[in-house]
Design an enzyme around this catalytic site. Structure first.
Site, short mmCIF file in Angstrom:
data_model
loop_
_atom_site.label_atom_id
_atom_site.label_comp_id
_atom_site.label_asym_id
_atom_site.label_seq_id
_atom_site.Cartn_x
_atom_site.Cartn_y
_atom_site.Cartn_z
N LYS A 73 0.70 -1.25 0.06
CA LYS A 73 0.00 -0.05 -0.04
C LYS A 73 0.86 1.29 -0.08
CE LYS A 73 -3.81 -2.65 2.04
NZ LYS A 73 -4.52 -2.87 3.27
N GLN A 117 -4.91 -1.56 9.69
CA GLN A 117 -4.67 -2.88 8.89
C GLN A 117 -5.10 -4.02 9.96
OE1 GLN A 117 -3.58 -3.49 5.70
NE2 GLN A 117 -3.73 -5.56 6.12
N ASP A 140 -10.93 2.63 3.90
CA ASP A 140 -11.35 1.20 3.60
C ASP A 140 -12.78 0.99 3.59
OD1 ASP A 140 -9.23 -0.88 3.94
OD2 ASP A 140 -8.86 -0.63 5.74
#
Ligand code: GUN
Length: 325
Positions: A73, A117, A140
């Site tokens: 990422k 995460q 997200d």
């Protein structure tokens, strides 16, 4: 061409003859390039307004897979000129320390996107942390406000993997309207948002999960199958309608020799590589078997993983643009 090859070609391209899903290109690589180009243009537009997007990523502990994902990422950010800040927290971080960190990032005007995460250690509630994120920085798309916006068909930030898969399908298939889509798995990250997005694209959607009786017979009715359950090689050719398109979101490490033999075939390079290393990455679809029946099957690795990251970059751009306006 031998009879068996001809039969297999007719089965594989069944929908070409039926004139429905086929006659189109299907390439995850093309869609990744397309999404990355869109994100690049967005970053340029923001930079002209002195407002380059900024993603903050929180990672907890030493889980190797999480570290690989986060590294990818951050690399994608630097490829596109998106500013990134990586915050490493120890495995024994407390929930209140994590909430403080999220609060600090919410209040930081320079930060456009926040990504925590997953998974998190057991002492921290992932739900509490996700709910603490400002929904407009939730790149997200996991915050309940964004989940609600998706369900209602409103604008918001939505989970990267399903949105990336939709981009792939919209680019590759001539028509989604009226198709029967079967989503296997009901996770909040993939299965449920995928079902909503397919519904918004006017598909008839069925979700199959661990308690569904006769999942195979339902799956056999599908024009489109999206699989995200974490069960290596679950869906083989016998689950599929000839000419179906199959998107494999699963990513599983296997160490079982018999399973590797079944999935790769004894004479394959992949099996030889497995025998050398004792492990391999596979999806939820038995690729070799499915390919004999389906029109398209996305491979693992090298399939939807890169779509997720490209869509994350676009979500960062979207968040930054919204904040600017
Ligand atoms: N862990 C596995 N997939 C994801 C994802 O898409 N986002 C985050 N934040 N964590 C994950």
């Amino acid at each position: 061409m031998s009879i068996s090859l001809l039969v297999s070609a007719v089965l594989r391209y069944g929908d070409f003859f039926g004139g429905t899903l086929m006659g189109s290109r299907w390439s995850t690589k093309d869609t990744v390039s397309h999404l990355m180009d869109q994100a690049r243009q967005g970053v340029a537009w923001l930079k002209e307004r002195s407002s380059a997007p900024h993603l903050a990523v929180i990672i907890v502990g030493d889980d190797p897979a999480s570290h690989v994902y986060v590294r990818r990422k951050v690399e994608a950010c630097s490829e596109l000129g998106v500013k990134s800040t990586r915050i490493d927290l120890p495995e024994d971080v407390t929930e209140s320390e994590m909430l403080d960190e999220v609060k600090r990032l919410n209040q930081d005007d320079d930060v456009d996107g926040i990504l925590v995460q997953l998974p998190l250690p057991s002492q921290v509630s992932a739900n509490a942390v996700i709910e603490a994120i400002d929904p407009d920085k939730d790149v997200d798309g996991f915050h309940p406000v964004n989940v609600g916006r998706l369900a209602l068909g409103q604008a918001g930030l939505f989970p990267c993997t399903p949105v990336g898969v939709m981009a792939l399908m919209k680019q590759s298939l001539p028509e989604l309207k009226g198709k029967h889509a079967v989503v296997i798995g009901r996770s909040a990250i993939v299965g449920k948002p995928m079902a909503h997005l397919l519904l918004h694209a006017h598909c008839s959607v069925t979700i199959i999960h661990s308690r569904t009786p006769n999942p195979q017979s339902i799956c056999q009715l599908a024009d489109i199958v999206v699989v995200a359950v974490g069960r290596p090689g679950l869906v083989d050719g016998s689950w599929l309608k000839p000419g179906a398109v199959v998107v494999d979101v699963g990513i599983n490490e296997i160490k079982d020799k018999e399973l590797a033999r079944r999935l790769f075939g004894e004479d394959s390079k992949k099996y030889a590589r497995f025998m050398r290393s004792g492990r391999a990455l596979v999806g939820d679809v038995d690729y070799r078997s499915a390919l004999g029946v389906a029109a398209w099957v996305t491979p693992v690795p090298g399939g939807v993983g890169r779509l997720t990251i490209a869509q994350l970059m676009l979500n960062c751009v979207t968040a930054a643009k919204r904040r600017l306006s």
